[in-house]
Design a protein around this motif. Structure first.
Motif, PDB file in Angstrom:
ATOM      1  N   GLY A 169       2.168   1.700 -19.433  1.00  0.00           N
ATOM      2  CA  GLY A 169       2.007   1.356 -18.012  1.00  0.00           C
ATOM      3  C   GLY A 169       2.265  -0.116 -17.796  1.00  0.00           C
ATOM      4  O   GLY A 169       1.948  -0.948 -18.654  1.00  0.00           O
ATOM      5  N   LEU A 170       2.849  -0.440 -16.645  1.00  0.00           N
ATOM      6  CA  LEU A 170       3.243  -1.826 -16.396  1.00  0.00           C
ATOM      7  C   LEU A 170       2.075  -2.715 -15.989  1.00  0.00           C
ATOM      8  O   LEU A 170       2.167  -3.935 -16.086  1.00  0.00           O
ATOM      9  N   ASP A 171       0.986  -2.118 -15.548  1.00  0.00           N
ATOM     10  CA  ASP A 171      -0.169  -2.936 -15.174  1.00  0.00           C
ATOM     11  C   ASP A 171      -0.672  -3.728 -16.370  1.00  0.00           C
ATOM     12  O   ASP A 171      -0.846  -4.946 -16.301  1.00  0.00           O
ATOM     13  N   ILE A 172      -0.883  -3.036 -17.459  1.00  0.00           N
ATOM     14  CA  ILE A 172      -1.475  -3.692 -18.626  1.00  0.00           C
ATOM     15  C   ILE A 172      -0.422  -4.475 -19.393  1.00  0.00           C
ATOM     16  O   ILE A 172      -0.693  -5.558 -19.911  1.00  0.00           O
ATOM     17  N   THR A 173       0.810  -3.959 -19.458  1.00  0.00           N
ATOM     18  CA  THR A 173       1.808  -4.632 -20.294  1.00  0.00           C
ATOM     19  C   THR A 173       2.476  -5.814 -19.591  1.00  0.00           C
ATOM     20  O   THR A 173       2.892  -6.757 -20.246  1.00  0.00           O
ATOM     21  N   GLN A 174       2.555  -5.779 -18.290  1.00  0.00           N
ATOM     22  CA  GLN A 174       3.199  -6.878 -17.565  1.00  0.00           C
ATOM     23  C   GLN A 174       2.200  -7.876 -16.994  1.00  0.00           C
ATOM     24  O   GLN A 174       2.532  -9.037 -16.789  1.00  0.00           O
ATOM     25  N   HIS A 175       0.987  -7.412 -16.718  1.00  0.00           N
ATOM     26  CA  HIS A 175       0.039  -8.287 -16.017  1.00  0.00           C
ATOM     27  C   HIS A 175      -1.309  -8.394 -16.701  1.00  0.00           C
ATOM     28  O   HIS A 175      -2.176  -9.117 -16.215  1.00  0.00           O
ATOM     29  N   ALA A 176      -1.507  -7.639 -17.784  1.00  0.00           N
ATOM     30  CA  ALA A 176      -2.790  -7.651 -18.497  1.00  0.00           C
ATOM     31  C   ALA A 176      -3.940  -7.318 -17.546  1.00  0.00           C
ATOM     32  O   ALA A 176      -5.018  -7.894 -17.621  1.00  0.00           O
ATOM     33  N   GLU A 177      -3.682  -6.379 -16.663  1.00  0.00           N
ATOM     34  CA  GLU A 177      -4.715  -5.949 -15.715  1.00  0.00           C
ATOM     35  C   GLU A 177      -4.723  -4.426 -15.671  1.00  0.00           C
ATOM     36  O   GLU A 177      -3.719  -3.788 -15.957  1.00  0.00           O
ATOM     37  N   ARG A 178      -5.856  -3.903 -15.290  1.00  0.00           N
ATOM     38  CA  ARG A 178      -5.935  -2.451 -15.173  1.00  0.00           C
ATOM     39  C   ARG A 178      -6.718  -2.115 -13.911  1.00  0.00           C
ATOM     40  O   ARG A 178      -7.676  -2.814 -13.559  1.00  0.00           O
ATOM     41  N   LEU A 179      -6.293  -1.059 -13.257  1.00  0.00           N
ATOM     42  CA  LEU A 179      -6.962  -0.634 -12.023  1.00  0.00           C
ATOM     43  C   LEU A 179      -8.358  -0.119 -12.349  1.00  0.00           C
ATOM     44  O   LEU A 179      -8.523   0.648 -13.301  1.00  0.00           O
ATOM     45  N   LEU A 197       0.835  -1.211   0.000  1.00  0.00           N
ATOM     46  CA  LEU A 197       0.000   0.000   0.000  1.00  0.00           C
ATOM     47  C   LEU A 197       0.866   1.255   0.000  1.00  0.00           C
ATOM     48  O   LEU A 197       0.582   2.224  -0.710  1.00  0.00           O
ATOM     49  N   PHE A 198       1.895   1.239   0.816  1.00  0.00           N
ATOM     50  CA  PHE A 198       2.779   2.410   0.941  1.00  0.00           C
ATOM     51  C   PHE A 198       3.374   2.775  -0.418  1.00  0.00           C
ATOM     52  O   PHE A 198       3.349   3.940  -0.834  1.00  0.00           O
ATOM     53  N   TYR A 199       3.894   1.781  -1.121  1.00  0.00           N
ATOM     54  CA  TYR A 199       4.485   2.031  -2.427  1.00  0.00           C
ATOM     55  C   TYR A 199       3.412   2.197  -3.507  1.00  0.00           C
ATOM     56  O   TYR A 199       3.544   3.036  -4.400  1.00  0.00           O
ATOM     57  N   GLY A 200       2.382   1.377  -3.431  1.00  0.00           N
ATOM     58  CA  GLY A 200       1.340   1.410  -4.465  1.00  0.00           C
ATOM     59  C   GLY A 200       0.684   2.780  -4.575  1.00  0.00           C
ATOM     60  O   GLY A 200       0.304   3.217  -5.664  1.00  0.00           O
ATOM     61  N   GLY A 201       0.547   3.461  -3.461  1.00  0.00           N
ATOM     62  CA  GLY A 201      -0.082   4.774  -3.487  1.00  0.00           C
ATOM     63  C   GLY A 201       0.782   5.858  -4.100  1.00  0.00           C
ATOM     64  O   GLY A 201       0.283   6.922  -4.489  1.00  0.00           O
ATOM     65  N   MET A 202       2.096   5.600  -4.194  1.00  0.00           N
ATOM     66  CA  MET A 202       3.009   6.665  -4.626  1.00  0.00           C
ATOM     67  C   MET A 202       3.342   6.623  -6.110  1.00  0.00           C
ATOM     68  O   MET A 202       3.948   7.562  -6.629  1.00  0.00           O
ATOM     69  N   VAL A 203       3.007   5.543  -6.786  1.00  0.00           N
ATOM     70  CA  VAL A 203       3.337   5.474  -8.214  1.00  0.00           C
ATOM     71  C   VAL A 203       2.156   5.955  -9.040  1.00  0.00           C
ATOM     72  O   VAL A 203       1.056   6.159  -8.516  1.00  0.00           O
ATOM     73  N   ARG A 225      -0.928   5.863 -11.683  1.00  0.00           N
ATOM     74  CA  ARG A 225      -2.062   4.951 -11.728  1.00  0.00           C
ATOM     75  C   ARG A 225      -1.809   3.729 -12.621  1.00  0.00           C
ATOM     76  O   ARG A 225      -2.258   2.625 -12.318  1.00  0.00           O
ATOM     77  N   LYS A 226      -1.029   3.934 -13.681  1.00  0.00           N
ATOM     78  CA  LYS A 226      -0.869   2.861 -14.660  1.00  0.00           C
ATOM     79  C   LYS A 226       0.072   1.750 -14.194  1.00  0.00           C
ATOM     80  O   LYS A 226       0.204   0.741 -14.889  1.00  0.00           O
ATOM     81  N   SER A 227       0.725   1.918 -13.049  1.00  0.00           N
ATOM     82  CA  SER A 227       1.662   0.886 -12.583  1.00  0.00           C
ATOM     83  C   SER A 227       1.432   0.466 -11.131  1.00  0.00           C
ATOM     84  O   SER A 227       2.299  -0.179 -10.532  1.00  0.00           O
ATOM     85  N   VAL A 228       0.287   0.795 -10.587  1.00  0.00           N
ATOM     86  CA  VAL A 228       0.003   0.454  -9.181  1.00  0.00           C
ATOM     87  C   VAL A 228      -0.047  -1.064  -8.980  1.00  0.00           C
ATOM     88  O   VAL A 228       0.563  -1.604  -8.041  1.00  0.00           O
ATOM     89  N   LEU A 229      -0.730  -1.728  -9.880  1.00  0.00           N
ATOM     90  CA  LEU A 229      -0.878  -3.181  -9.712  1.00  0.00           C
ATOM     91  C   LEU A 229       0.462  -3.888  -9.869  1.00  0.00           C
ATOM     92  O   LEU A 229       0.718  -4.900  -9.205  1.00  0.00           O
TER      93      LEU A 229
END
Lengths: 514, 117
Positions: free
Chosen positions: A502-512, A133-139, A141-145
């Motif tokens: 963003g790394l969410d979609i390109t690395q994990h195929a997921e989006r917030l 959570l600490f790190y996820g909140g600071m990046v 939106r496209k790389s939180v996951l």
């Protein structure tokens, strides 16, 4: 005659009533003897309650004379034929463990074991979900996951590696030549972490003989997890996920475990040198900070760094993570006493005070220089104070904790702003600025404030400097080596297009979601 | 006038605005949407007057010329509330304190550029 016999019998029974508890308190049991002899640093808790029980009788302050019990002793002294207890209770031979081994199950301390189970859970809570959570909140939106996935996957992979190799090479004595630098292989795959019900035997570590070794190994596992997870903050939003997994695996075994052995295993060279690190100021924070800085240099900055505003996704998540870190740090520091005792209580106290002082110190520094006290600044100050007090938690008085927190708050604020610009590295979430600088400050201040009455030895700034410097140098060189090895397996960075997407979609195929 | 020249001036203004005021603008939209360009020019001139950024005013005028915008050469005086907001913070001198931290650059830098804190 009858009255005479009755008086003698009454006297004898009274004598037994008075003396029995005293005998119970003064008869040391084998486990207690073993425990006290095996503790690396003797606790300075007050002596057992025998003198305290006698205090009311001899206390002058109460105004009661020492012979206050005399009127009640209406019976004559027991005759000489009454068997007197032996003056010296035979003491079993003291066994000092120098390596993990089996002991009787009833030699364990239930309270210590319960506290360490609790502390282990608290430290794991710091990573999952604290750091996530600490790190996820600071990046952005496209790389939180991706950040959260990196922390979670790091936890899983470090856990298996700790079970297979890490614990053994960190917390068992090594062979004579390599002993000061790396542990042995006797506990690979957790071999020997036995609980034999029929024989009522259980394995204990020589470092923590009051609790089962399985609990101690798990407690130390949570430290290995959080140290690796901290490094994630330095390379967010650009490191390939597969590269993260390989890097974390190698780093835990080649960097973290040896340093833990140096500092915390009694045969480690820094432990023998007298370096004080109660809960991981150098092993965890300086180490993670230095590794983060090397990662930031090796990977290069994010695309647009220094030209575009990288707005954090949600500082509310960061605040929630900070709260979990603060609470979990009680397990981290007070758990490092490896006992539910006075030192653990002191560690908890100084931890809380330093965190509060760090928050206010950072806040004031930011307010003065920027004109606004930010929530992120307060959160960062909390962590700075917690980091700084970590190496000293069991060794300093509460008044010193204020100094630790205040110095760390200002120093880490500078580390995350002025120093960061001097270093010209995109240490994205300021792993070095907060953990590296805070760890260095805490380690050096430990040399200043460590009290002999608490630590067993006087602190030495020079020794602390050697310890911190050795960890920094080793971490720098080995992290660079590990990154190079990783780059031979997979590319460290994602492509430019993937980074923009963003790394969410390109690395994990997921989006917030929204 | 070539489109490239318009974009070059808009990009220059974009950089100045970000550096001096922290405002992030859309360069391409600035040269394609008149209302947006007008508003950016107004904002840039206002800030130039308030904070004494001469180069910002010059670049705003150039954009206004090249886009053939009809905007007053001199921006209207800032509202009283805005003037009050632009007044320096009382107490410590920010710049002196910032320099002592080696952070004079970040004290004036736009938020979240080259660092979170």
């Amino acid at each position: 005659m009858y009255h005479c016999k009755q008086s003698i019998a009454l006297a004898f029974s009274l004598w037994l009533t008075v003396m029995a508890p005293v005998h119970a308190q003064t008869s040391p049991a084998a486990p207690a003897a073993l425990t006290q002899a095996s503790q690396p640093v003797p606790d300075t808790a007050p002596p057992p309650s025998v003198p305290l029980a006698a205090t009311p009788v001899s206390s002058a302050s109460s105004g009661t004379p020492a012979v206050v019990l005399a009127p009640q002793v209406v019976v004559p002294t027991p005759p000489a034929v009454v068997p007197t207890p032996p003056a010296v209770v035979p003491t079993p031979p003291v066994v000092v463990l120098t390596q993990p081994g089996l002991v009787r199950a009833d030699s364990l301390n239930g309270a210590d074991t319960a506290w360490m189970l609790m502390a282990t859970a608290l430290v794991l809570l710091m990573t999952l979900p604290g750091i996530a959570l600490f790190y996820g909140g600071m990046v952005r939106r496209k790389s939180v996951l991706n950040v959260m996935a990196s922390v979670l996957a790091t936890c899983a992979i470090v856990s298996l590696l700790w079970f297979a190799v890490g614990y053994s090479i960190a917390f068992t004595p090594g062979s004579s030549a390599l002993g000061p630098y790396v542990g042995g292989t006797g506990r690979l795959w957790f071999a020997g972490l036995d609980y034999i019900k029929d024989a009522q035997q259980v394995a204990v570590s020589h470092i923590a003989p009051n609790i089962p070794e399985s609990v101690y190994a798990m407690f130390q596992l949570t430290f290995a997890i959080i140290t690796a997870a901290l490094v994630v903050g330095a390379f967010v939003e650009r490191m390939r996920f597969s590269a993260t997994l390989i890097f974390m695996s190698l780093w835990t075994l080649l960097v973290y475990a040896p340093i833990a052995h140096w500092v915390w295993e009694p045969s480690g060279w820094l432990a023998r040198l007298g370096t004080l690190d109660f809960a991981g100021g150098s092993v965890v924070h300086i180490n993670a900070g230095m590794a983060g800085l090397v990662c930031a240099y090796a990977l290069g900055p994010r695309r647009g760094y220094g030209r575009e505003a990288f707005s954090p996704f949600n500082l509310g998540l960061t605040m929630a993570g900070t709260g979990l870190l603060w609470v979990g740090w009680f397990g981290f520091n007070a758990g490092s006493a490896v006992a539910a005792d006075g030192r653990a209580g002191l560690a908890m106290t100084v931890t809380h005070i330093a965190a509060a002082a760090g928050a206010l110190s950072w806040m004031v520094a930011e307010w003065v220089t920027r004109g606004r006290p930010s929530l992120l600044g307060l959160c960062s100050g909390v962590v700075a104070g917690l980091v700084a007090i970590t190496p000293a938690a069991g060794y300093v008085q509460p008044s010193a904790a204020v100094v630790f927190g205040m110095v760390a708050g200002v120093a880490c604020y500078w580390g995350a702003t002025g120093l960061k610009r001097l270093l010209r590295a995109d240490d994205s979430l300021d792993v070095f600025g907060v953990h590296g600088v805070g760890g260095i400050v805490g380690s050096l201040l430990t040399g200043v404030f460590a009290s002999k009455s608490l630590a067993g030895v006087d602190g030495s700034v020079l020794t602390q400097l050697i310890g911190a410097g050795a960890v920094m140098l080793y971490s720098l060189l080995m992290t660079a080596l590990v990154l190079w090895i990783t780059s031979l397996c997979v590319s460290l960075r994602v492509s430019e297009a993937d980074e923009i997407e963003g790394l969410d979609i390109t690395q994990h195929a997921e989006r917030l979601g929204t | 006038m070539l489109a490239n020249e318009k974009i070059a001036i808009a990009a220059h203004l974009h950089v100045l605005l970000r550096r001096k005021t922290g405002r992030v603008t859309d360069t391409e939209w600035m040269v394609s949407n008149r209302e947006y360009a007008l508003e950016i020019v107004r904002f840039a001139r206002e800030k130039a007057t308030q904070d004494g950024h001469a180069d910002l005013g010059i670049m705003a005028n150039r954009l206004a010329d090249i886009m053939a915008l009809t905007a007053p050469a001199q921006a209207a005086p800032a509202p009283r509330a805005a003037q009050a907001k632009a007044a320096p913070e009382p107490g410590f001198n920010l710049f002196t304190a910032s320099r002592s931290f080696g952070d004079s650059e970040s004290a004036q830098a736009p938020r979240y550029v080259a660092g979170l804190r």
